[in-house]
Design a protein around this motif. Structure first.
Motif, short mmCIF file in Angstrom:
data_model
loop_
_atom_site.label_atom_id
_atom_site.label_comp_id
_atom_site.label_asym_id
_atom_site.label_seq_id
_atom_site.Cartn_x
_atom_site.Cartn_y
_atom_site.Cartn_z
N ALA A 1 -9.28 -12.88 14.17
CA ALA A 1 -10.14 -12.27 13.16
C ALA A 1 -9.37 -11.14 12.47
O ALA A 1 -9.06 -10.13 13.10
N PRO A 2 -9.05 -11.30 11.19
CA PRO A 2 -8.31 -10.24 10.49
C PRO A 2 -9.21 -9.06 10.13
O PRO A 2 -10.44 -9.21 9.99
N GLU A 3 -8.60 -7.92 9.99
CA GLU A 3 -9.31 -6.73 9.53
C GLU A 3 -8.71 -6.32 8.19
O GLU A 3 -7.53 -5.97 8.10
N TRP A 4 -9.53 -6.37 7.15
CA TRP A 4 -9.08 -6.08 5.80
C TRP A 4 -9.53 -4.68 5.38
O TRP A 4 -10.68 -4.30 5.58
N THR A 5 -8.61 -3.93 4.77
CA THR A 5 -8.96 -2.70 4.06
C THR A 5 -8.33 -2.79 2.68
O THR A 5 -7.61 -3.75 2.36
N GLU A 6 -8.57 -1.81 1.86
CA GLU A 6 -8.00 -1.84 0.51
C GLU A 6 -6.48 -1.79 0.54
O GLU A 6 -5.82 -2.32 -0.34
N SER A 7 -5.92 -1.17 1.57
CA SER A 7 -4.46 -0.98 1.58
C SER A 7 -3.74 -1.76 2.68
O SER A 7 -2.51 -1.79 2.68
N GLU A 8 -4.50 -2.40 3.62
CA GLU A 8 -3.82 -2.98 4.78
C GLU A 8 -4.55 -4.22 5.28
O GLU A 8 -5.78 -4.34 5.17
N LEU A 9 -3.77 -5.12 5.84
CA LEU A 9 -4.28 -6.25 6.61
C LEU A 9 -3.80 -6.07 8.04
O LEU A 9 -2.59 -5.95 8.28
#
Length: 227
Positions: free
Chosen positions: A119-127
């Motif tokens: 399960a990936p964790e996405w943010t505006e600046s990072e995966l």
């Protein structure tokens, strides 16, 4: 009248001896079934019981077993084409948003890290992708702006690997099914063993005292010594 004739007349009118009550016995069919299911379940449980017994000892003495984890760190840079795939991931992506196929194939090839089911964790600046596994841990973080990739893998050794299998930690669906099937086979093995003990208990007087000790000793330990 002689004594022989008197004995014959007395014997003729003597009441018949009381018949002994027939003992109730388990039909031979069920006895054969108990033996069959007992040895079949023991065959299924054999390796699993050895594994879980040995790892039960290692888990019980985990503090006394020293292990030096091996940590591997790698830094890479995404190709420009793959960096573009990250830029196209929509805003508000969450764990249900999969890693683009091209990026997943590149990461698996470069880092030798399986991403299937992660399960990936996405943010505006990072995966960020967590990579836990039996006997180890790991993660990969990708800067969505610069394309910098940071990967870390921790290996805690074979004892930790088998301990995690004992607990079912991060071992996947297939191993979870194996544990369930193994546990069911252990129940069959134990119940049929109890039935066979009952069948042979008459000729083995120590059977029930030993069975009782197997129940009473753990109960006493739980009541008086486990806090």
């Amino acid at each position: 009248m002689n004594s022989r004739s008197t004995f014959q007349r007395t014997s003729a009118i003597a009441p018949p001896a009381p018949e002994k009550k027939a003992k109730r016995r388990i039909p031979a069919f069920w006895v054969r079934q108990f033996h069959t299911w007992h040895w079949m379940s023991s065959a299924i449980c054999l390796i699993g019981m050895i594994l879980f017994a040995v790892t039960g000892i290692t888990l019980n003495h985990a503090g006394a077993i020293e292990a030096e984890p091996v940590i591997v760190t790698e830094e890479l840079a995404l190709p420009d084409s793959l960096l573009g795939t990250l830029e196209r991931v929509p805003e508000g992506a969450d764990a249900t948003t999969p890693v683009p196929d091209a990026l997943a194939r590149w990461l698996e090839g470069e880092l030798d890290a399986g991403l299937a089911g992660r399960a990936p964790e996405w943010t505006e600046s990072e995966l960020y992708i967590a990579l836990p596994r039996p006997g180890g841990d790991g993660w990969v973080a990708i800067d969505r702006v610069s394309g910098d990739v940071l990967f870390e893998s921790t290996d805690r050794g074979w004892i930790a690997y088998f301990n995690d299998l004992h607990k079912g930690r991060d071992s996947g669906t297939a191993w979870s099914w194996f544990i369930d099937i193994f546990a069911a086979a252990c129940v069959v093995f134990s119940v049929t063993g109890l039935l066979l003990l009952q069948l042979h208990a008459k000729n083995r007087p120590s059977t029930w005292p030993i069975v009782g000790a197997g129940v009473v000793i753990p109960a006493l330990l739980l009541i008086f010594l486990v806090h």
